[in-house]
Design a protein around this motif. Structure first.
Motif, PDB file in Angstrom:
ATOM      1  N   GLY A  17       0.811  -1.212   0.000  1.00  9.12           N
ATOM      2  CA  GLY A  17       0.000   0.000   0.000  1.00  9.12           C
ATOM      3  C   GLY A  17       0.849   1.268   0.000  1.00  9.12           C
ATOM      4  O   GLY A  17       2.049   1.244  -0.286  1.00  9.12           O
ATOM      5  N   TYR A  18       0.203   2.375   0.325  1.00  8.04           N
ATOM      6  CA  TYR A  18       0.908   3.657   0.383  1.00  8.04           C
ATOM      7  C   TYR A  18       1.740   3.726   1.661  1.00  8.04           C
ATOM      8  O   TYR A  18       1.315   3.267   2.719  1.00  8.04           O
ATOM      9  CB  TYR A  18      -0.092   4.805   0.359  1.00  8.04           C
ATOM     10  N   VAL A  19       2.927   4.317   1.559  1.00  9.55           N
ATOM     11  CA  VAL A  19       3.854   4.361   2.690  1.00  9.55           C
ATOM     12  C   VAL A  19       3.891   5.777   3.271  1.00  9.55           C
ATOM     13  O   VAL A  19       4.237   6.727   2.563  1.00  9.55           O
ATOM     14  CB  VAL A  19       5.275   3.937   2.258  1.00  9.55           C
ATOM     15  N   PRO A  20       3.540   5.939   4.559  1.00 13.16           N
ATOM     16  CA  PRO A  20       3.603   7.271   5.181  1.00 13.16           C
ATOM     17  C   PRO A  20       5.045   7.764   5.288  1.00 13.16           C
ATOM     18  O   PRO A  20       5.972   6.977   5.461  1.00 13.16           O
ATOM     19  CB  PRO A  20       3.006   7.035   6.582  1.00 13.16           C
ATOM     20  N   LEU A  21       5.217   9.072   5.200  1.00  5.91           N
ATOM     21  CA  LEU A  21       6.546   9.657   5.343  1.00  5.91           C
ATOM     22  C   LEU A  21       7.192   9.251   6.662  1.00  5.91           C
ATOM     23  O   LEU A  21       8.402   9.023   6.734  1.00  5.91           O
ATOM     24  CB  LEU A  21       6.453  11.183   5.245  1.00  5.91           C
ATOM     25  N   GLU A  22       6.396   9.138   7.716  1.00  2.00           N
ATOM     26  CA  GLU A  22       6.926   8.778   9.034  1.00  2.00           C
ATOM     27  C   GLU A  22       7.641   7.438   9.007  1.00  2.00           C
ATOM     28  O   GLU A  22       8.561   7.200   9.795  1.00  2.00           O
ATOM     29  CB  GLU A  22       5.790   8.738  10.054  1.00  2.00           C
ATOM     30  N   ASN A  23       7.252   6.537   8.098  1.00  2.00           N
ATOM     31  CA  ASN A  23       7.800   5.182   8.080  1.00  2.00           C
ATOM     32  C   ASN A  23       9.158   5.074   7.402  1.00  2.00           C
ATOM     33  O   ASN A  23       9.795   4.019   7.450  1.00  2.00           O
ATOM     34  CB  ASN A  23       6.827   4.224   7.385  1.00  2.00           C
ATOM     35  N   PHE A  24       9.616   6.154   6.765  1.00  2.00           N
ATOM     36  CA  PHE A  24      10.897   6.081   6.063  1.00  2.00           C
ATOM     37  C   PHE A  24      12.057   6.043   7.056  1.00  2.00           C
ATOM     38  O   PHE A  24      12.100   6.818   8.006  1.00  2.00           O
ATOM     39  CB  PHE A  24      11.057   7.280   5.124  1.00  2.00           C
ATOM     40  N   ILE A  25      12.989   5.121   6.805  1.00  2.00           N
ATOM     41  CA  ILE A  25      14.199   4.990   7.616  1.00  2.00           C
ATOM     42  C   ILE A  25      15.331   5.817   7.026  1.00  2.00           C
ATOM     43  O   ILE A  25      16.049   6.529   7.721  1.00  2.00           O
ATOM     44  CB  ILE A  25      14.636   3.517   7.720  1.00  2.00           C
ATOM     45  N   GLY A  26      15.517   5.731   5.709  1.00  2.00           N
ATOM     46  CA  GLY A  26      16.597   6.486   5.086  1.00  2.00           C
ATOM     47  C   GLY A  26      16.785   6.110   3.636  1.00  2.00           C
ATOM     48  O   GLY A  26      16.086   5.246   3.090  1.00  2.00           O
ATOM     49  N   ARG A  27      17.733   6.766   3.021  1.00  2.88           N
ATOM     50  CA  ARG A  27      18.037   6.579   1.597  1.00  2.88           C
ATOM     51  C   ARG A  27      19.240   5.648   1.440  1.00  2.88           C
ATOM     52  O   ARG A  27      20.271   5.845   2.095  1.00  2.88           O
ATOM     53  CB  ARG A  27      18.336   7.930   0.954  1.00  2.88           C
ATOM     54  N   ALA A  28      19.112   4.625   0.601  1.00  8.15           N
ATOM     55  CA  ALA A  28      20.226   3.722   0.338  1.00  8.15           C
ATOM     56  C   ALA A  28      21.356   4.497  -0.332  1.00  8.15           C
ATOM     57  O   ALA A  28      21.109   5.311  -1.225  1.00  8.15           O
ATOM     58  CB  ALA A  28      19.770   2.569  -0.546  1.00  8.15           C
ATOM     59  N   THR A  29      22.590   4.254   0.097  1.00  8.53           N
ATOM     60  CA  THR A  29      23.701   5.035  -0.446  1.00  8.53           C
ATOM     61  C   THR A  29      24.686   4.166  -1.224  1.00  8.53           C
ATOM     62  O   THR A  29      24.773   4.271  -2.441  1.00  8.53           O
ATOM     63  CB  THR A  29      24.441   5.786   0.676  1.00  8.53           C
ATOM     64  N   VAL A  30      25.426   3.313  -0.531  1.00  2.21           N
ATOM     65  CA  VAL A  30      26.505   2.582  -1.208  1.00  2.21           C
ATOM     66  C   VAL A  30      26.568   1.142  -0.701  1.00  2.21           C
ATOM     67  O   VAL A  30      26.305   0.865   0.470  1.00  2.21           O
ATOM     68  CB  VAL A  30      27.859   3.287  -0.977  1.00  2.21           C
ATOM     69  N   ILE A  31      26.877   0.218  -1.618  1.00  2.00           N
ATOM     70  CA  ILE A  31      27.091  -1.187  -1.266  1.00  2.00           C
ATOM     71  C   ILE A  31      28.524  -1.323  -0.744  1.00  2.00           C
ATOM     72  O   ILE A  31      29.469  -0.966  -1.452  1.00  2.00           O
ATOM     73  CB  ILE A  31      26.882  -2.087  -2.492  1.00  2.00           C
ATOM     74  N   PHE A  32      28.681  -1.803   0.477  1.00  5.93           N
ATOM     75  CA  PHE A  32      30.031  -1.934   1.034  1.00  5.93           C
ATOM     76  C   PHE A  32      30.531  -3.375   1.045  1.00  5.93           C
ATOM     77  O   PHE A  32      31.721  -3.624   1.278  1.00  5.93           O
ATOM     78  CB  PHE A  32      30.104  -1.336   2.445  1.00  5.93           C
ATOM     79  N   PHE A  33      29.618  -4.342   0.792  1.00  2.36           N
ATOM     80  CA  PHE A  33      30.017  -5.751   0.800  1.00  2.36           C
ATOM     81  C   PHE A  33      28.973  -6.511  -0.013  1.00  2.36           C
ATOM     82  O   PHE A  33      27.792  -6.156  -0.016  1.00  2.36           O
ATOM     83  CB  PHE A  33      30.069  -6.286   2.227  1.00  2.36           C
ATOM     84  N   SER A  34      29.394  -7.556  -0.708  1.00  6.17           N
ATOM     85  CA  SER A  34      28.438  -8.335  -1.495  1.00  6.17           C
ATOM     86  C   SER A  34      28.940  -9.755  -1.643  1.00  6.17           C
ATOM     87  O   SER A  34      30.107  -9.987  -1.992  1.00  6.17           O
ATOM     88  CB  SER A  34      28.242  -7.690  -2.878  1.00  6.17           C
ATOM     89  N   ILE A  35      28.052 -10.716  -1.386  1.00  9.85           N
ATOM     90  CA  ILE A  35      28.430 -12.126  -1.475  1.00  9.85           C
ATOM     91  C   ILE A  35      27.287 -12.904  -2.108  1.00  9.85           C
ATOM     92  O   ILE A  35      26.110 -12.673  -1.810  1.00  9.85           O
ATOM     93  CB  ILE A  35      28.804 -12.687  -0.082  1.00  9.85           C
ATOM     94  N   ALA A  36      27.613 -13.806  -3.008  1.00  8.68           N
ATOM     95  CA  ALA A  36      26.623 -14.531  -3.806  1.00  8.68           C
ATOM     96  C   ALA A  36      26.252 -15.869  -3.172  1.00  8.68           C
ATOM     97  O   ALA A  36      26.794 -16.273  -2.134  1.00  8.68           O
ATOM     98  CB  ALA A  36      27.173 -14.751  -5.219  1.00  8.68           C
ATOM     99  N   ASN A  37      25.292 -16.547  -3.833  1.00  8.94           N
ATOM    100  CA  ASN A  37      24.910 -17.933  -3.517  1.00  8.94           C
ATOM    101  C   ASN A  37      24.387 -18.108  -2.095  1.00  8.94           C
ATOM    102  O   ASN A  37      24.574 -19.176  -1.486  1.00  8.94           O
ATOM    103  CB  ASN A  37      26.091 -18.877  -3.764  1.00  8.94           C
TER     104      ASN A  37
END
Length: 248
Positions: free
Chosen positions: A203-223
């Motif tokens: 559904g629609y997301v209230p502004l109050e529910n926002f945690i933050g903006r995604a910025t940069v990937i610092f680690f990544s692992i597959a599988n």
């Protein structure tokens, strides 16, 4: 008390103080500045993959009670508030269960009319530019043995990103028109046929529910490997995703 026991007691107390200070510093950084977040599902492929670990900027949209660990009911609304922009990849609390974090892309702003018709996104009656860019073969449990079409969308404000089209006739490819209420946002996953988002139960997301903006990937692992499984690092680390933007 002997000098030895005094020294031991003093050393223990110093260690405790250092530990407490470190914990307080970690809480302050996590609350006010950056919070780590991991990607648990494929709803944002190919922008974000399962096993990506990224930082979320807590100050981008100001602070609400959900910015604080355990979300104590200290205040309502947001302080030092700034509004999300169309195209932002953002973390928010699920409106129906505020214990759960979701990550999606901001598509609709307050007052917007949003609809998907034959897989094409419409904002306020205008089709969003959508161009076939190529194909992509999902990895791990999302790999069905064939590549899927990749489309590049460009929003009215110029933000551009890729989306996947796993199924040309999925339930999310043809929707009713949604009118975003004041103070709310319409969120969608980039993997359009495999995303629970504002088209469905989110559904629609209230502004109050926002945690933050995604910025940069610092680690990544597959599988589906755990970062703690260091023996899998040589084969599963995605070095090409380290320090990559989490937005597009």
């Amino acid at each position: 008390m002997s000098e030895t026991k005094k020294d031991q007691s003093g050393g223990l107390w110093e260690n405790v103080k250092v530990l407490v200070q470190a914990l307080l510093l970690a809480v302050i950084i996590r609350t006010l500045f950056f919070q780590p977040f991991s990607i648990p599902s494929g709803s944002m492929m190919e922008t974000l993959l399962v096993g990506d670990y990224l930082f979320v900027s807590k100050y981008s949209y100001g602070y609400s009670k959900y910015s604080v660990p355990f979300s104590p009911d200290l205040f309502s609304g947001r302080i030092w508030s700034d509004e999300p922009e169309r195209g932002d990849v953002a973390v928010f609390r699920l409106p129906s269960n505020t214990k759960i974090d979701y990550i999606k892309r901001v598509i609709g702003l307050p007052g917007d009319r949003i609809q998907v018709t034959d897989g094409v996104l419409f904002i306020n009656g205008e089709a969003v530019k959508r161009e076939l860019e190529g194909s992509y073969e999902p990895e791990g449990r999302y790999n069905q043995g064939e590549e899927v079409p990749v489309y590049r969308e460009t929003l009215p404000n110029g933000v551009t990103y890729t989306t996947l089209d796993l199924n040309p006739n999925s339930p999310g490819d043809n929707t009713r028109e949604f009118v975003v209420p004041e103070g709310h946002y319409f969120m969608m996953g980039d993997n359009r046929d495999n995303s629970q988002d504002s088209r469905f139960e989110v559904g629609y997301v209230p502004l109050e529910n926002f945690i933050g903006r995604a910025t940069v990937i610092f680690f990544s692992i597959a599988n589906d490997s755990s970062p703690l499984e260091v023996w899998n690092w040589p084969s599963d680390l995605r070095f090409d995703r380290f320090f990559k933007s989490a937005q597009r």
